[in-house]
Design a protein around this motif. Structure first.
Motif, mmCIF file in Angstrom:
data_model
loop_
_atom_site.group_PDB
_atom_site.id
_atom_site.type_symbol
_atom_site.label_atom_id
_atom_site.label_comp_id
_atom_site.label_asym_id
_atom_site.label_seq_id
_atom_site.Cartn_x
_atom_site.Cartn_y
_atom_site.Cartn_z
ATOM 1 N N LEU A 10 51.355 9.306 23.996
ATOM 2 C CA LEU A 10 51.835 8.941 25.034
ATOM 3 C C LEU A 10 52.709 7.644 24.719
ATOM 4 O O LEU A 10 54.110 7.630 24.862
ATOM 5 C CB LEU A 10 51.512 9.056 26.361
ATOM 6 C CG LEU A 10 50.819 10.227 27.014
ATOM 7 C CD1 LEU A 10 49.928 9.735 28.368
ATOM 8 C CD2 LEU A 10 51.993 11.153 27.273
ATOM 9 N N GLY A 14 56.915 7.280 23.954
ATOM 10 C CA GLY A 14 57.505 6.169 24.468
ATOM 11 C C GLY A 14 58.124 5.244 23.714
ATOM 12 O O GLY A 14 59.435 4.989 23.762
ATOM 13 N N LEU A 110 61.562 6.929 36.708
ATOM 14 C CA LEU A 110 60.495 7.678 35.977
ATOM 15 C C LEU A 110 60.140 7.114 34.671
ATOM 16 O O LEU A 110 58.918 6.943 34.540
ATOM 17 C CB LEU A 110 61.101 9.233 35.609
ATOM 18 C CG LEU A 110 60.078 10.059 35.080
ATOM 19 C CD1 LEU A 110 59.129 10.223 35.893
ATOM 20 C CD2 LEU A 110 61.001 11.532 34.621
ATOM 21 N N THR A 111 60.889 6.539 33.872
ATOM 22 C CA THR A 111 60.591 5.605 32.681
ATOM 23 C C THR A 111 59.667 4.366 33.231
ATOM 24 O O THR A 111 58.348 4.354 32.428
ATOM 25 C CB THR A 111 61.621 5.142 31.834
ATOM 26 O OG1 THR A 111 62.552 6.211 31.524
ATOM 27 C CG2 THR A 111 61.440 4.189 30.858
ATOM 28 N N THR A 114 56.140 5.816 34.239
ATOM 29 C CA THR A 114 55.748 6.325 33.142
ATOM 30 C C THR A 114 54.918 5.110 32.161
ATOM 31 O O THR A 114 53.584 5.416 32.101
ATOM 32 C CB THR A 114 56.404 7.070 32.095
ATOM 33 O OG1 THR A 114 56.911 8.365 33.020
ATOM 34 C CG2 THR A 114 55.712 7.751 30.907
#
Length: 139
Positions: A10, A14, A110-111, A114
């Protein structure tokens, strides 16, 4: 699959994503800018601000990569939490300037969320690993 592996994947995704976005703003800012969510874009000499945004995003991604390569997982978690302020600020900026609500929440919000989740997962993983190493060994 271990929590450490999931977290690494993840965090890597990213970092690569934000690096890609940054490179896009540097190389083709006029094509990338409309997806940001603001209603108008700088033009003429003001277009240089789009390149600045790209450089900011490239460095943001590189910092995450450097921490992963250096195996500084706890620092990686903290930096991801700190860097989540950037997309949150972008989201707020778009909303304040009557930009696209969908882009504000769907991309930047959302970024940010996350990054917070992954940062917290990495901190949880590193805390558990440290507690395991520091646990007293019974005879």
């Amino acid at each position: 699959m271990s929590l450490k592996t999931v977290n690494t994947v993840l965090a890597t995704l990213g970092a690569l994503f934000i690096f890609y976005i940054g490179v896009s703003y540097v190389l083709i800012p006029e094509a990338t800018a409309p997806s940001f969510g603001l209603p108008t874009w700088p033009s003429g000499d003001g277009g240089g601000f789009l390149v600045l945004k790209g450089i900011r995003d490239i460095v943001t991604g590189l910092i995450l990569v450097v921490l992963m390569v250096a195996r500084q997982r706890r620092a990686l978690g903290w930096v991801m939490l700190a860097e989540a302020v950037i997309p949150f600020g972008d989201m707020t900026n778009i909303l304040v300037h009557n930009g696209s609500t969908a882009a504000a929440f769907g991309v930047h919000g959302l970024t940010a969320a996350t990054m917070v989740v992954v940062g917290l997962l990495i901190l949880r993983e590193t805390r558990k690993a440290r507690e395991t190493r520091e646990a007293p060994v019974s005879a």
